[in-house]
Design an enzyme around this catalytic site. Sequence first.
Site, PDB file in Angstrom:
ATOM      1  N   CYS A  64       0.839  -1.201   0.000  1.00 36.74           N
ATOM      2  CA  CYS A  64       0.000   0.000   0.000  1.00 36.74           C
ATOM      3  C   CYS A  64       0.881   1.261   0.000  1.00 36.74           C
ATOM      4  O   CYS A  64       1.504   1.562  -1.002  1.00 36.74           O
ATOM      5  CB  CYS A  64      -0.996  -0.050   1.154  1.00 36.74           C
ATOM      6  SG  CYS A  64      -2.359   1.130   0.989  1.00 36.74           S
TER       7      CYS A  64
ATOM      8  N   HIS B 230      -3.378  -5.435   0.489  1.00 37.93           N
ATOM      9  CA  HIS B 230      -2.900  -5.876   1.801  1.00 37.93           C
ATOM     10  C   HIS B 230      -2.894  -7.401   1.890  1.00 37.93           C
ATOM     11  O   HIS B 230      -3.914  -8.005   2.214  1.00 37.93           O
ATOM     12  CB  HIS B 230      -3.772  -5.273   2.906  1.00 37.93           C
ATOM     13  CG  HIS B 230      -3.577  -3.810   3.057  1.00 37.93           C
ATOM     14  ND1 HIS B 230      -2.650  -3.275   3.918  1.00 37.93           N
ATOM     15  CD2 HIS B 230      -4.151  -2.763   2.415  1.00 37.93           C
ATOM     16  CE1 HIS B 230      -2.671  -1.951   3.818  1.00 37.93           C
ATOM     17  NE2 HIS B 230      -3.565  -1.617   2.913  1.00 37.93           N
TER      18      HIS B 230
ATOM     19  N   GLU C 296      -1.634  -9.142   4.136  1.00 37.62           N
ATOM     20  CA  GLU C 296      -1.648  -9.551   5.542  1.00 37.62           C
ATOM     21  C   GLU C 296      -3.047  -9.718   6.122  1.00 37.62           C
ATOM     22  O   GLU C 296      -3.196 -10.239   7.227  1.00 37.62           O
ATOM     23  CB  GLU C 296      -0.854  -8.541   6.391  1.00 37.62           C
ATOM     24  CG  GLU C 296      -1.511  -7.186   6.571  1.00 37.62           C
ATOM     25  CD  GLU C 296      -1.282  -6.186   5.453  1.00 37.62           C
ATOM     26  OE1 GLU C 296      -1.544  -4.991   5.690  1.00 37.62           O
ATOM     27  OE2 GLU C 296      -0.848  -6.569   4.349  1.00 37.62           O
TER      28      GLU C 296
END
Length: 189
Positions: free
Chosen positions: A78, A165, A167
Amino acid sequence: MDKLKLLVINNYGQTCHLIHRSLRDLGMDAKLVSNTSTVEDILKQSPDGLVFSGGPTMERAGNGENLIKIDLPILGICLGHQLMAKAYGGEIRTGQYGGFARVDIDIVEEDDILRGIGPKTVVWASHQDEVAKLPPDFVLLAKSNICDIEAMRHKTKPLFGVQWHPEVSHTEKGTLLLQNFIEVCRQRK
């Protein structure tokens, strides 16, 4: 397998702790460090790779433009992706679609970090800001209908950026992307 040391550069995003935890859960020696660290501070820790987290604005990126030029494998997520683009001569802009949302991604090139993820995937991303123009010596890896540059890599250096993202649990195959980056770090060690 050896436990690699990966530093997560904290750009004050909402999911920095998730990056750290995801890497730790994958068996890495992961440490969250401030984006105001100096290059010397980072190198003293002898990391095998760096992951630049997301964050609210470029103004909060600290010493990121210097840190992102360290000669190590780097994954920018990001804001980290945008920071990489800016530091290497690309352009960023305000995105047309701010906030977090589901984004359908088209993989353009299934390289080292996107191996096994394409040809399409669904991710969780924020497009408050985005890369508008690739830096010289970078190639496009992925795009979407709302952002032309969802992922990129340097042609010769182990530098990778993704707008989304990996994660977060909403991202399909996010763990695989992180595993692929770990493998890049392992091969470079």
